[in-house]
Motif scaffolding. Sequence first.
Motif, PDB file in Angstrom:
ATOM      1  N   GLN A  36       0.830  -1.202   0.000  1.00 12.21           N
ATOM      2  CA  GLN A  36       0.000   0.000   0.000  1.00 12.21           C
ATOM      3  C   GLN A  36       0.866   1.254   0.000  1.00 12.21           C
ATOM      4  O   GLN A  36       0.570   2.228  -0.707  1.00 12.21           O
ATOM      5  CB  GLN A  36      -0.935  -0.009   1.207  1.00 12.21           C
ATOM      6  N   ASP A  37       1.954   1.252   0.782  1.00 13.24           N
ATOM      7  CA  ASP A  37       2.861   2.406   0.794  1.00 13.24           C
ATOM      8  C   ASP A  37       3.547   2.562  -0.553  1.00 13.24           C
ATOM      9  O   ASP A  37       3.760   3.693  -1.026  1.00 13.24           O
ATOM     10  CB  ASP A  37       3.907   2.238   1.902  1.00 13.24           C
ATOM     11  N   PHE A  38       3.915   1.446  -1.180  1.00 12.49           N
ATOM     12  CA  PHE A  38       4.547   1.512  -2.503  1.00 12.49           C
ATOM     13  C   PHE A  38       3.597   2.159  -3.501  1.00 12.49           C
ATOM     14  O   PHE A  38       4.005   3.016  -4.296  1.00 12.49           O
ATOM     15  CB  PHE A  38       4.931   0.112  -2.973  1.00 12.49           C
ATOM     16  N   ARG A  39       2.340   1.769  -3.462  1.00 15.04           N
ATOM     17  CA  ARG A  39       1.358   2.338  -4.386  1.00 15.04           C
ATOM     18  C   ARG A  39       1.103   3.816  -4.086  1.00 15.04           C
ATOM     19  O   ARG A  39       0.782   4.598  -4.990  1.00 15.04           O
ATOM     20  CB  ARG A  39       0.054   1.555  -4.302  1.00 15.04           C
ATOM     21  N   ALA A  40       1.254   4.206  -2.812  1.00 15.92           N
ATOM     22  CA  ALA A  40       1.054   5.608  -2.441  1.00 15.92           C
ATOM     23  C   ALA A  40       2.235   6.479  -2.851  1.00 15.92           C
ATOM     24  O   ALA A  40       2.078   7.703  -2.985  1.00 15.92           O
ATOM     25  CB  ALA A  40       0.820   5.721  -0.932  1.00 15.92           C
ATOM     26  N   ALA A  41       3.412   5.887  -3.040  1.00 12.87           N
ATOM     27  CA  ALA A  41       4.603   6.653  -3.408  1.00 12.87           C
ATOM     28  C   ALA A  41       5.424   5.883  -4.436  1.00 12.87           C
ATOM     29  O   ALA A  41       6.560   5.488  -4.178  1.00 12.87           O
ATOM     30  CB  ALA A  41       5.443   6.946  -2.167  1.00 12.87           C
ATOM     31  N   PRO A  42       4.872   5.646  -5.634  1.00  8.59           N
ATOM     32  CA  PRO A  42       5.582   4.820  -6.621  1.00  8.59           C
ATOM     33  C   PRO A  42       6.874   5.454  -7.138  1.00  8.59           C
ATOM     34  O   PRO A  42       7.863   4.759  -7.369  1.00  8.59           O
ATOM     35  CB  PRO A  42       4.554   4.656  -7.746  1.00  8.59           C
ATOM     36  N   GLY A  43       6.865   6.786  -7.308  1.00  5.16           N
ATOM     37  CA  GLY A  43       8.051   7.452  -7.844  1.00  5.16           C
ATOM     38  C   GLY A  43       9.277   7.302  -6.955  1.00  5.16           C
ATOM     39  O   GLY A  43      10.292   6.722  -7.373  1.00  5.16           O
ATOM     40  N   PRO A  44       9.229   7.832  -5.714  1.00  2.16           N
ATOM     41  CA  PRO A  44      10.382   7.673  -4.818  1.00  2.16           C
ATOM     42  C   PRO A  44      10.737   6.201  -4.565  1.00  2.16           C
ATOM     43  O   PRO A  44      11.927   5.856  -4.465  1.00  2.16           O
ATOM     44  CB  PRO A  44       9.913   8.343  -3.519  1.00  2.16           C
ATOM     45  N   SER A  45       9.739   5.343  -4.499  1.00  2.00           N
ATOM     46  CA  SER A  45       9.995   3.926  -4.244  1.00  2.00           C
ATOM     47  C   SER A  45      10.821   3.310  -5.368  1.00  2.00           C
ATOM     48  O   SER A  45      11.803   2.592  -5.119  1.00  2.00           O
ATOM     49  CB  SER A  45       8.674   3.156  -4.095  1.00  2.00           C
ATOM     50  N   LEU A  46      10.441   3.584  -6.613  1.00  2.00           N
ATOM     51  CA  LEU A  46      11.159   3.008  -7.750  1.00  2.00           C
ATOM     52  C   LEU A  46      12.567   3.584  -7.878  1.00  2.00           C
ATOM     53  O   LEU A  46      13.488   2.884  -8.298  1.00  2.00           O
ATOM     54  CB  LEU A  46      10.369   3.244  -9.034  1.00  2.00           C
ATOM     55  N   ILE A  93       9.684   7.584   4.095  1.00  2.00           N
ATOM     56  CA  ILE A  93       8.571   7.688   3.151  1.00  2.00           C
ATOM     57  C   ILE A  93       7.295   7.157   3.791  1.00  2.00           C
ATOM     58  O   ILE A  93       6.213   7.745   3.654  1.00  2.00           O
ATOM     59  CB  ILE A  93       8.905   6.937   1.850  1.00  2.00           C
ATOM     60  N   SER A  94       7.403   6.024   4.519  1.00  2.00           N
ATOM     61  CA  SER A  94       6.232   5.510   5.246  1.00  2.00           C
ATOM     62  C   SER A  94       5.742   6.514   6.281  1.00  2.00           C
ATOM     63  O   SER A  94       4.531   6.686   6.481  1.00  2.00           O
ATOM     64  CB  SER A  94       6.573   4.180   5.921  1.00  2.00           C
ATOM     65  N   ILE A  95       6.697   7.184   6.954  1.00  2.00           N
ATOM     66  CA  ILE A  95       6.328   8.194   7.941  1.00  2.00           C
ATOM     67  C   ILE A  95       5.573   9.337   7.273  1.00  2.00           C
ATOM     68  O   ILE A  95       4.545   9.807   7.778  1.00  2.00           O
ATOM     69  CB  ILE A  95       7.583   8.714   8.666  1.00  2.00           C
ATOM     70  N   LEU A 233      10.355  -5.069  -5.088  1.00  2.00           N
ATOM     71  CA  LEU A 233      10.313  -5.886  -3.875  1.00  2.00           C
ATOM     72  C   LEU A 233      11.081  -5.257  -2.716  1.00  2.00           C
ATOM     73  O   LEU A 233      10.628  -5.308  -1.567  1.00  2.00           O
ATOM     74  CB  LEU A 233      10.879  -7.283  -4.168  1.00  2.00           C
ATOM     75  N   LEU A 234      12.234  -4.645  -2.975  1.00  2.00           N
ATOM     76  CA  LEU A 234      13.017  -4.071  -1.878  1.00  2.00           C
ATOM     77  C   LEU A 234      12.306  -2.884  -1.211  1.00  2.00           C
ATOM     78  O   LEU A 234      12.271  -2.810   0.024  1.00  2.00           O
ATOM     79  CB  LEU A 234      14.410  -3.676  -2.369  1.00  2.00           C
ATOM     80  N   PRO A 235      11.731  -1.940  -1.968  1.00  2.00           N
ATOM     81  CA  PRO A 235      10.957  -0.894  -1.290  1.00  2.00           C
ATOM     82  C   PRO A 235       9.771  -1.449  -0.511  1.00  2.00           C
ATOM     83  O   PRO A 235       9.498  -0.995   0.610  1.00  2.00           O
ATOM     84  CB  PRO A 235      10.492   0.004  -2.446  1.00  2.00           C
ATOM     85  N   VAL A 236       9.063  -2.427  -1.070  1.00  2.00           N
ATOM     86  CA  VAL A 236       7.935  -3.023  -0.359  1.00  2.00           C
ATOM     87  C   VAL A 236       8.403  -3.650   0.944  1.00  2.00           C
ATOM     88  O   VAL A 236       7.767  -3.492   2.003  1.00  2.00           O
ATOM     89  CB  VAL A 236       7.220  -4.063  -1.244  1.00  2.00           C
ATOM     90  N   LEU A 237       9.535  -4.361   0.903  1.00  2.00           N
ATOM     91  CA  LEU A 237      10.081  -4.965   2.122  1.00  2.00           C
ATOM     92  C   LEU A 237      10.483  -3.900   3.133  1.00  2.00           C
ATOM     93  O   LEU A 237      10.303  -4.075   4.341  1.00  2.00           O
ATOM     94  CB  LEU A 237      11.286  -5.850   1.777  1.00  2.00           C
ATOM     95  N   GLY A 238      11.045  -2.783   2.648  1.00  2.00           N
ATOM     96  CA  GLY A 238      11.415  -1.702   3.556  1.00  2.00           C
ATOM     97  C   GLY A 238      10.208  -1.118   4.260  1.00  2.00           C
ATOM     98  O   GLY A 238      10.217  -0.925   5.485  1.00  2.00           O
ATOM     99  N   TYR A 239       9.150  -0.835   3.509  1.00  2.00           N
ATOM    100  CA  TYR A 239       7.933  -0.298   4.120  1.00  2.00           C
ATOM    101  C   TYR A 239       7.305  -1.318   5.067  1.00  2.00           C
ATOM    102  O   TYR A 239       6.816  -0.956   6.148  1.00  2.00           O
ATOM    103  CB  TYR A 239       6.924   0.074   3.027  1.00  2.00           C
TER     104      TYR A 239
END
Length: 265
Positions: A36-46, A93-95, A233-239
């Motif tokens: 959900q966090d990845f979808r909320a911030a796709p640009g910085p995550s990628l 980013i999650s914060i 996968l790595l950003p998703v795991l981080g969040y």
Amino acid sequence: MNNDNHHQEEDTRPFVAPCHNIAPSAPLRWLRKGWQDFRAAPGPSLIYGFIMVGLSYLITAATWWFGNMGLYLGLISGFVFLGPILALNLYDISIQIQQNQTPTLRESLRQARHCMGDALTYTVIMIVVFLIWARAANLIYIFYPVNEWHWNDILLFFGVGSSVGAVFCAIIFTASVFSLPMIMDRRTDMVTGVITSINAVLRNKLALFLWAFLIGVCLLVGLLTAYLGLAVLLPVLGYATWHGYQESIDASEWEARFELPHQRG
């Protein structure tokens, strides 16, 4: 007087933050929140994800050209040094999402800078563990050489090597799974974060074993996709790790670095 009260308050703090009891299936919920966090911030995550993909390619190239030395130098300079720093940025980013802000790279870099000293302490600890791991790997090769392609020798070599590697992976995972999120969340030191992380893992073995397994599966998927899958996968795991920390650790005894919605009066 204020300074004396501040010091007394620090002295009465526990040496380790208490942890909650976690349901064995909780890591699945963490992954959903991470997505959900990845979808909320796709640009910085990628952006962060492709940085890690680039590091993976550089380490692979260094290993190809320089052998084991290239692998060691690549891992130390890439994942060991930059990994914790990038992880702090992902937590921020999650914060930002929890604060109902629009996540930006600039803000994540600015906030992660406040934790840089503790992140460097973590890096030094990881380098020591990594060097011991590298020495152990060399000793395994000396005592269990694979000079010819005999199945018995190959199976013995990989069996011993995998067992030793699993021990070091368990040590790193146990010490780091919640320590970096804690120093990002609270004004505390890395030692307290590491001890808190170890305590949480030992008290919630089933849930954290599942979490380690899921991380391993994600890394395997990333490997099978020529590292490209790691960009997601790595950003998703981080969040997900951030959300796992929030569900698992009660660090209310320490001053918060950021005012999250659930911390407001």
